[in-house]
Design an enzyme around this catalytic site. Structure first.
Site, PDB file in Angstrom:
ATOM      1  N   ASN A 139      48.440  56.078   4.663  1.00  0.00           N
ATOM      2  CA  ASN A 139      48.821  55.981   5.853  1.00  0.00           C
ATOM      3  C   ASN A 139      49.870  57.229   6.224  1.00  0.00           C
ATOM      4  O   ASN A 139      50.966  56.974   6.005  1.00  0.00           O
ATOM      5  CB  ASN A 139      49.313  54.736   6.556  1.00  0.00           C
ATOM      6  N   LYS A 169      52.858  57.146   3.796  1.00  0.00           N
ATOM      7  CA  LYS A 169      53.243  55.918   3.189  1.00  0.00           C
ATOM      8  C   LYS A 169      51.676  55.435   2.259  1.00  0.00           C
ATOM      9  O   LYS A 169      50.864  55.894   2.864  1.00  0.00           O
ATOM     10  CB  LYS A 169      53.244  54.612   4.310  1.00  0.00           C
ATOM     11  N   ARG A 205      43.957  55.661   6.497  1.00  0.00           N
ATOM     12  CA  ARG A 205      44.333  55.179   7.708  1.00  0.00           C
ATOM     13  C   ARG A 205      44.147  56.590   8.776  1.00  0.00           C
ATOM     14  O   ARG A 205      44.623  57.555   8.659  1.00  0.00           O
ATOM     15  CB  ARG A 205      45.460  54.544   8.078  1.00  0.00           C
ATOM     16  N   HIS A 217      45.121  49.726  17.004  1.00  0.00           N
ATOM     17  CA  HIS A 217      45.461  48.511  16.195  1.00  0.00           C
ATOM     18  C   HIS A 217      44.214  47.784  15.898  1.00  0.00           C
ATOM     19  O   HIS A 217      44.362  46.501  15.573  1.00  0.00           O
ATOM     20  CB  HIS A 217      46.392  47.567  17.102  1.00  0.00           C
ATOM     21  N   LEU A 251      52.024  42.158  18.263  1.00  0.00           N
ATOM     22  CA  LEU A 251      53.251  42.445  18.922  1.00  0.00           C
ATOM     23  C   LEU A 251      54.277  43.062  17.955  1.00  0.00           C
ATOM     24  O   LEU A 251      55.113  42.160  17.161  1.00  0.00           O
ATOM     25  CB  LEU A 251      54.005  41.119  19.734  1.00  0.00           C
ATOM     26  N   ARG A 253      57.757  52.440  24.222  1.00  0.00           N
ATOM     27  CA  ARG A 253      57.026  52.924  25.210  1.00  0.00           C
ATOM     28  C   ARG A 253      56.549  52.017  26.154  1.00  0.00           C
ATOM     29  O   ARG A 253      56.991  50.784  26.257  1.00  0.00           O
ATOM     30  CB  ARG A 253      55.426  52.877  24.456  1.00  0.00           C
ATOM     31  N   ARG A 307      64.904  42.126  18.082  1.00  0.00           N
ATOM     32  CA  ARG A 307      66.070  41.232  17.565  1.00  0.00           C
ATOM     33  C   ARG A 307      67.221  41.512  18.424  1.00  0.00           C
ATOM     34  O   ARG A 307      67.855  40.700  18.872  1.00  0.00           O
ATOM     35  CB  ARG A 307      66.199  41.348  16.183  1.00  0.00           C
ATOM     36  N   GLY A 345      55.492  42.053  13.575  1.00  0.00           N
ATOM     37  CA  GLY A 345      56.783  41.759  13.718  1.00  0.00           C
ATOM     38  C   GLY A 345      57.497  40.792  14.598  1.00  0.00           C
ATOM     39  O   GLY A 345      58.075  39.632  14.196  1.00  0.00           O
ATOM     40  N   GLU A 367      54.946  37.315  14.665  1.00  0.00           N
ATOM     41  CA  GLU A 367      54.985  36.580  13.590  1.00  0.00           C
ATOM     42  C   GLU A 367      56.464  35.726  13.546  1.00  0.00           C
ATOM     43  O   GLU A 367      56.424  34.538  12.791  1.00  0.00           O
ATOM     44  CB  GLU A 367      54.797  37.126  12.192  1.00  0.00           C
ATOM     45  N   GLU A 379      47.330  45.534   7.555  1.00  0.00           N
ATOM     46  CA  GLU A 379      46.316  46.703   7.756  1.00  0.00           C
ATOM     47  C   GLU A 379      45.940  47.227   6.685  1.00  0.00           C
ATOM     48  O   GLU A 379      44.784  47.601   6.325  1.00  0.00           O
ATOM     49  CB  GLU A 379      47.203  47.621   8.977  1.00  0.00           C
TER      50      GLU A 379
HETATM   51  P1  ADP Z   1      55.443  48.123  13.603  1.00  0.00           P
HETATM   52  O1  ADP Z   1      54.773  48.197  14.632  1.00  0.00           O
HETATM   53  O2  ADP Z   1      56.368  49.493  12.898  1.00  0.00           O
HETATM   54  O3  ADP Z   1      54.608  47.732  12.253  1.00  0.00           O
HETATM   55  P2  ADP Z   1      56.472  45.545  13.069  1.00  0.00           P
HETATM   56  O4  ADP Z   1      55.263  44.779  13.292  1.00  0.00           O
HETATM   57  O5  ADP Z   1      57.324  45.287  11.677  1.00  0.00           O
HETATM   58  O6  ADP Z   1      56.548  46.952  13.797  1.00  0.00           O
HETATM   59  O7  ADP Z   1      57.493  44.802  14.377  1.00  0.00           O
HETATM   60  C1  ADP Z   1      58.847  45.399  14.372  1.00  0.00           C
HETATM   61  C2  ADP Z   1      59.339  44.478  15.568  1.00  0.00           C
HETATM   62  O8  ADP Z   1      59.417  43.136  14.977  1.00  0.00           O
HETATM   63  C3  ADP Z   1      60.731  44.806  15.714  1.00  0.00           C
HETATM   64  O9  ADP Z   1      60.939  44.761  17.199  1.00  0.00           O
HETATM   65  C4  ADP Z   1      61.610  43.885  15.407  1.00  0.00           C
HETATM   66  O10 ADP Z   1      62.700  43.598  16.072  1.00  0.00           O
HETATM   67  C5  ADP Z   1      60.618  42.677  15.318  1.00  0.00           C
HETATM   68  N1  ADP Z   1      61.067  41.587  14.211  1.00  0.00           N
HETATM   69  C6  ADP Z   1      61.112  41.521  13.182  1.00  0.00           C
HETATM   70  N2  ADP Z   1      61.607  40.564  12.589  1.00  0.00           N
HETATM   71  C7  ADP Z   1      61.926  39.705  13.622  1.00  0.00           C
HETATM   72  C8  ADP Z   1      62.506  38.413  13.797  1.00  0.00           C
HETATM   73  N3  ADP Z   1      62.848  37.622  12.898  1.00  0.00           N
HETATM   74  N4  ADP Z   1      62.591  37.848  15.056  1.00  0.00           N
HETATM   75  C9  ADP Z   1      62.340  38.688  16.170  1.00  0.00           C
HETATM   76  N5  ADP Z   1      61.935  39.971  15.899  1.00  0.00           N
HETATM   77  C10 ADP Z   1      61.340  40.493  14.638  1.00  0.00           C
END
Ligand code: ADP
Length: 395
Positions: free
Chosen positions: A8, A15, A90, A179, A208, A240, A282, A328, A331, A382
Site C-alpha cells: 500500500n 506500507k 492497492r 474505500h 468511519l 476533510r 478521540r 477506527g 469499530e 483491507e
Molecule cells: P485510517 O482511515 O487512517 O485507516 P482508522 O480506521 O484507523 O483510520 O481510524 C482512525 C480514527 O479512529 C481516528 O479518528 C481515531 O481517533 C479513531 N479511533 C480509534 N480508536 C478509537 C477509540 N477507541 N474510540 C474512538 N475513536 C477511535
C-alpha cells in the site's frame, strides 16, 4: 508455505504486509516512510511480535523496497524464503477502466500512471511502487486491487454529476467512490456472521476512519457511495470537509484563494480538525465531554451528515437488512453508534445499549432482539481482502 505480499504505497511511503492467504493471518508488516527526504524511516514487525525501527536512506521507491527486503533479511526470513506467491498492490484510482482486480503488465502499469490525472496524490506513488516491486520480485505475478472497482456497479443515476455532459466526458468528471475494498470485505463478513447469503442482503456500511464513507450495497453490489470524483465528497472526516456547496469554492476563488490553497483547506484543514484543531475523533470526543462547544458542534455535524446518508440509502435500497459500522471510529466508539441510530425505531433500527457498549473484537451484533435491521460492528481488513482478491486472480 505460500504467502501474499500486500503493498500500500503513497507518494512518500510504502506500507507492506505479508499475509497467509489460507488463514488471512498477518505474518509480518512494516512501513517505510519519508521516501525522498533526508530522514527516511523503517518500521518492521514480525509475527512473533518483534519489531525493528531504524533510519534508512530511501531516495526513491526502489530503495524503499530494498530497505524492506533488508528488514526481512535482518528479521531472519530472507525474502526468497517467504514463499511469496504474488504481490497485491492497492491502487486508489482505477477510473472507469478497471472494474476488477487486474494482473499487472507494462500496459496496465502505464494505465495506472495515466489515471494519475484523476488522483495526483495517489496513483503516481503507487505506480512507482509497482515498478520497483516488479523489479525486485520479477518472477511472481503482481496484481492491482483498486479502491474504486467495487463501485463500478453503481447505476449511472448514482454516479453521474448533472453538469454539461461534454465537459464531464472530456475530463472524466463522475463519481468513482473509494474505500471499495473495505466496503466489500465488511459486507461479506457481515453476511458470513449472519449465516445468510450475501446475495440476499441489502446492506449499509459505514466506514468511519480518518477518511470516512458510506456505501449502499444490494446483494453484494455497490449501488451508491458517499465519496465521489475524489475522496473529498460525502461525510465529515478527520481533516476533510465532505459535502460543501461548490458555490462556496467559487466564492473563495474569487476572494483570492488559489487552487492549491483550496485543496489544503478542504483536504487538510477541514472536518474535525477545522472545528477543533484535532482530526482525531478521540480528542474531539474528550474535548466535547469537557464542555468544548466547538467539539460538540463538530460531533453534531459529523453525526448529522452520517444520518443524512443513512436516510438516503434506506430509501435507495427500499429498507435495509443490515447497518454495519467499521474502521477506527465505527469499530470503537459506542457513543457515536448510539447517536447515529438514535430515534430510528420507525425504520426498524434499534440498538441494544449493553451489546453496543461491549468491546469484543471481530464481528458482533449491537441491535436488540426486536430490531428489524441487524446492526453490526465488523472489523475491516483491507490488506487481507487485497490478499484474497490477489490469490483469487492468480489461482
Ligand atoms: P485510517 O482511515 O487512517 O485507516 P482508522 O480506521 O484507523 O483510520 O481510524 C482512525 C480514527 O479512529 C481516528 O479518528 C481515531 O481517533 C479513531 N479511533 C480509534 N480508536 C478509537 C477509540 N477507541 N474510540 C474512538 N475513536 C477511535
Amino acid at each position: 508455505m505460500h504467502t501474499i505480499l500486500v503493498v500500500n504505497a503513497g507518494s512518500s511511503s510504502v506500507k507492506y504486509q505479508l499475509i497467509d492467504p489460507e488463514t488471512e493471518a498477518r505474518l509480518a508488516s512494516g512501513l517505510v516512510e519519508r521516501i525522498g527526504e533526508a530522514d527516511g524511516r523503517l518500521v518492521h514487525r514480525s509475527d512473533d511480535g518483534r519489531s525493528e525501527e531504524r533510519s534508512v536512506h530511501v531516495p526513491d521507491h526502489t530503495s524503499a523496497f530494498s530497505a524492506m527486503v533488508d528488514a526481512f533479511e535482518r528479521a531472519g526470513t530472507p525474502v526468497m524464503a517467504l514463499g511469496i506467491q504474488a504481490v497485491g498492490h492497492r491502487v486508489v484510482q482505477g477510473g472507469s477502466v478497471f472494474i476488477a482486480p487486474t494482473r499487472i503488465d507494462d500496459a496496465v502499469a502505464e494505465q495506472i500512471l495515466d489515471l494519475g490525472s484523476l488522483a495526483p496524490l495517489h496513483n503516481p506513488g503507487q505506480y512507482q511502487a509497482i515498478v520497483a516491486a516488479r523489479q525486485m520480485l520479477p518472477e511472481v505475478p503482481h496484481v492491482a486491487v483498486f479502491d474504486t472497482a467495487f463501485h463500478q456497479s453503481m447505476p449511472e443515476r448514482a454516479y453521474s454529476y448533472a453538469i454539461d455532459a461534454e465537459v464531464a466526458e472530456h475530463h472524466g468528471i463522475r463519481r468513482y467512490g473509494f474505500h471499495g475494498t473495505s466496503h466489500q470485505v465488511v459486507s461479506r463478513r457481515a453476511a458470513e456472521y449472519l449465516g445468510r447469503p450475501l446475495e440476499s442482503l441489502r446492506q449499509i456500511v459505514l466506514h468511519l476512519g480518518n477518511g470516512a464513507s458510506m456505501c449502499a450495497i444490494d446483494g453484494g453490489r455497490s449501488m451508491d457511495t458517499s465519496m465521489g470524483f475524489t475522496p473529498l465528497e460525502g461525510l465529515v472526516m478527520g481533516t476533510r470537509s465532505g459535502d460543501i456547496d461548490p458555490g462556496a469554492l467559487l466564492h473563495l476563488l474569487r476572494a483570492g484563494y488559489s487552487a492549491d490553497e483550496l485543496d489544503r483547506l478542504l483536504n487538510h484543514e477541514s472536518g474535525l480538525i477545522g472545528y477543533t484543531g484535532s482530526g482525531d475523533f478521540r480528542d474531539v470526543r474528550a474535548a466535547a465531554a469537557g464542555g468544548d462547544a466547538a467539539a460538540r458542534l463538530a460531533i453534531e455535524v459529523y453525526v448529522h451528515r452520517i444520518r443524512h446518508y443513512l436516510g438516503a440509502y434506506l430509501v435507495e435500497l427500499g429498507g435495509a437488512d443490515t447497518v454495519v459500522f467499521t474502521a477506527g471510529v465505527g469499530e470503537n466508539n459506542a457513543a457515536l453508534r448510539a447517536e447515529v441510530c438514535a430515534g430510528l425505531e420507525w425504520f426498524g433500527i434499534r440498538i441494544d445499549p449493553e451489546r453496543n457498549a461491549s468491546s469484543a473484537s471481530g464481528a458482533r451484533r449491537i441491535s436488540s432482539h426486536d430490531s428489524r435491521v441487524e446492526v453490526l460492528v465488523v472489523t475491516t481488513d483491507e490488506e487481507a481482502e487485497i490478499a484474497r482478491q490477489t490469490r483469487a486472480l492468480v489461482g
